[in-house]
Design a protein around this motif. Sequence first.
Motif, PDB file in Angstrom:
ATOM      1  N   SER A 142       0.281  -2.966   4.544  1.00  0.00           N
ATOM      2  CA  SER A 142       1.441  -3.610   3.930  1.00  0.00           C
ATOM      3  C   SER A 142       2.746  -2.869   4.251  1.00  0.00           C
ATOM      4  O   SER A 142       3.814  -3.472   4.250  1.00  0.00           O
ATOM      5  CB  SER A 142       1.254  -3.726   2.415  1.00  0.00           C
ATOM      6  OG  SER A 142       1.267  -2.445   1.813  1.00  0.00           O
ATOM      7  N   TYR A 143       2.650  -1.587   4.560  1.00  0.00           N
ATOM      8  CA  TYR A 143       3.835  -0.812   4.923  1.00  0.00           C
ATOM      9  C   TYR A 143       4.180  -0.899   6.406  1.00  0.00           C
ATOM     10  O   TYR A 143       5.147  -0.306   6.854  1.00  0.00           O
ATOM     11  CB  TYR A 143       3.655   0.660   4.523  1.00  0.00           C
ATOM     12  CG  TYR A 143       3.807   0.875   3.046  1.00  0.00           C
ATOM     13  CD1 TYR A 143       5.061   1.068   2.479  1.00  0.00           C
ATOM     14  CD2 TYR A 143       2.703   0.868   2.201  1.00  0.00           C
ATOM     15  CE1 TYR A 143       5.212   1.251   1.114  1.00  0.00           C
ATOM     16  CE2 TYR A 143       2.845   1.049   0.843  1.00  0.00           C
ATOM     17  CZ  TYR A 143       4.097   1.235   0.307  1.00  0.00           C
ATOM     18  OH  TYR A 143       4.245   1.413  -1.048  1.00  0.00           O
ATOM     19  N   THR A 144       3.383  -1.622   7.183  1.00  0.00           N
ATOM     20  CA  THR A 144       3.676  -1.777   8.611  1.00  0.00           C
ATOM     21  C   THR A 144       4.438  -3.053   8.907  1.00  0.00           C
ATOM     22  O   THR A 144       4.786  -3.313  10.047  1.00  0.00           O
ATOM     23  CB  THR A 144       2.383  -1.784   9.453  1.00  0.00           C
ATOM     24  OG1 THR A 144       1.604  -2.914   9.096  1.00  0.00           O
ATOM     25  CG2 THR A 144       1.605  -0.507   9.291  1.00  0.00           C
ATOM     26  N   MET A 145       4.682  -3.839   7.886  1.00  0.00           N
ATOM     27  CA  MET A 145       5.395  -5.104   8.104  1.00  0.00           C
ATOM     28  C   MET A 145       6.864  -4.829   8.399  1.00  0.00           C
ATOM     29  O   MET A 145       7.192  -3.773   8.878  1.00  0.00           O
ATOM     30  CB  MET A 145       5.226  -6.020   6.882  1.00  0.00           C
ATOM     31  CG  MET A 145       3.781  -6.313   6.545  1.00  0.00           C
ATOM     32  SD  MET A 145       2.901  -6.950   7.981  1.00  0.00           S
ATOM     33  CE  MET A 145       1.238  -6.887   7.423  1.00  0.00           C
ATOM     34  N   SER A 146       7.759  -5.701   8.081  1.00  0.00           N
ATOM     35  CA  SER A 146       9.172  -5.541   8.432  1.00  0.00           C
ATOM     36  C   SER A 146       9.730  -4.214   7.924  1.00  0.00           C
ATOM     37  O   SER A 146       9.289  -3.690   6.910  1.00  0.00           O
ATOM     38  CB  SER A 146       9.993  -6.699   7.867  1.00  0.00           C
ATOM     39  OG  SER A 146       9.959  -6.683   6.473  1.00  0.00           O
ATOM     40  N   ALA A 147      10.687  -3.701   8.667  1.00  0.00           N
ATOM     41  CA  ALA A 147      11.356  -2.427   8.360  1.00  0.00           C
ATOM     42  C   ALA A 147      10.378  -1.256   8.366  1.00  0.00           C
ATOM     43  O   ALA A 147      10.525  -0.305   7.614  1.00  0.00           O
ATOM     44  CB  ALA A 147      12.090  -2.510   7.029  1.00  0.00           C
ATOM     45  N   SER A 148       9.388  -1.307   9.247  1.00  0.00           N
ATOM     46  CA  SER A 148       8.359  -0.268   9.271  1.00  0.00           C
ATOM     47  C   SER A 148       8.878   1.090   9.743  1.00  0.00           C
ATOM     48  O   SER A 148       8.216   2.101   9.562  1.00  0.00           O
ATOM     49  CB  SER A 148       7.179  -0.702  10.137  1.00  0.00           C
ATOM     50  OG  SER A 148       7.587  -0.879  11.470  1.00  0.00           O
ATOM     51  N   ALA A 149      10.076   1.152  10.337  1.00  0.00           N
ATOM     52  CA  ALA A 149      10.627   2.423  10.801  1.00  0.00           C
ATOM     53  C   ALA A 149      11.463   3.123   9.732  1.00  0.00           C
ATOM     54  O   ALA A 149      11.927   4.235   9.953  1.00  0.00           O
ATOM     55  CB  ALA A 149      11.476   2.204  12.051  1.00  0.00           C
ATOM     56  N   ARG A 150      11.636   2.480   8.584  1.00  0.00           N
ATOM     57  CA  ARG A 150      12.407   3.101   7.503  1.00  0.00           C
ATOM     58  C   ARG A 150      11.698   4.338   6.978  1.00  0.00           C
ATOM     59  O   ARG A 150      10.472   4.407   6.925  1.00  0.00           O
ATOM     60  CB  ARG A 150      12.609   2.120   6.350  1.00  0.00           C
ATOM     61  CG  ARG A 150      13.684   1.124   6.582  1.00  0.00           C
ATOM     62  CD  ARG A 150      14.052   0.310   5.370  1.00  0.00           C
ATOM     63  NE  ARG A 150      13.303   0.606   4.170  1.00  0.00           N
ATOM     64  CZ  ARG A 150      12.947  -0.303   3.265  1.00  0.00           C
ATOM     65  NH1 ARG A 150      13.268  -1.567   3.448  1.00  0.00           N
ATOM     66  NH2 ARG A 150      12.271   0.039   2.197  1.00  0.00           N
ATOM     67  N   LYS A 151      12.492   5.301   6.562  1.00  0.00           N
ATOM     68  CA  LYS A 151      11.968   6.592   6.117  1.00  0.00           C
ATOM     69  C   LYS A 151      10.896   6.439   5.041  1.00  0.00           C
ATOM     70  O   LYS A 151       9.828   7.038   5.139  1.00  0.00           O
ATOM     71  CB  LYS A 151      13.122   7.451   5.597  1.00  0.00           C
ATOM     72  CG  LYS A 151      12.705   8.796   5.088  1.00  0.00           C
ATOM     73  CD  LYS A 151      13.902   9.590   4.609  1.00  0.00           C
ATOM     74  CE  LYS A 151      13.477  10.914   4.028  1.00  0.00           C
ATOM     75  NZ  LYS A 151      14.619  11.739   3.652  1.00  0.00           N
TER      76      LYS A 151
END
Length: 166
Positions: A142-151
């Motif tokens: 679920s954390y790999t979806m959109s904005a996955s490069a956010r800190k």
Amino acid sequence: MNKYENRLIRGNRLKHVIKKLHDLLKESKAISPNYQKYSISNTETCLYLYFNQSEGYAEKLRFDFYSSKEPLQVDEIKMYSLINYMDDIINTSSNATKRQNLPIVFVVADKAMKSDMTKKVFTDKVNTFFSADEYRNTEYCSYTMSASARKDRVQKRIKLLWDAIN
């Protein structure tokens, strides 16, 4: 190298490490040919996150890091050891080598090496974690979806993968 090669001062310092990891990704049987075109970007992201483990890895952050004139301490032997530690995963796991996952696996591999986890145990645990059925149903996914490069998302994925294999 990529189009920014001449401006990437630190990238030039890391060029041998970048080439070794890039070649490994480019030749991997687990990575689809359509996806292999991102191997330089993946390589740069892995190394950026390795040197900035408490950050995210947005493109501007990576570019600023590689363009910096500040000295960068690099232990190339350690970097090559880390790449060799990961080579079985790179060659066997299509989920672990996806763009959003590979930098996380790279950082967690460093932690695993420091904790004396054998390469075989690490490879088996990471491959199990990223197996098709299991991976899709994890909080990590679920954390790999959109904005996955956010800190915040990067840090959460590092923690979730480390907790799962440790």
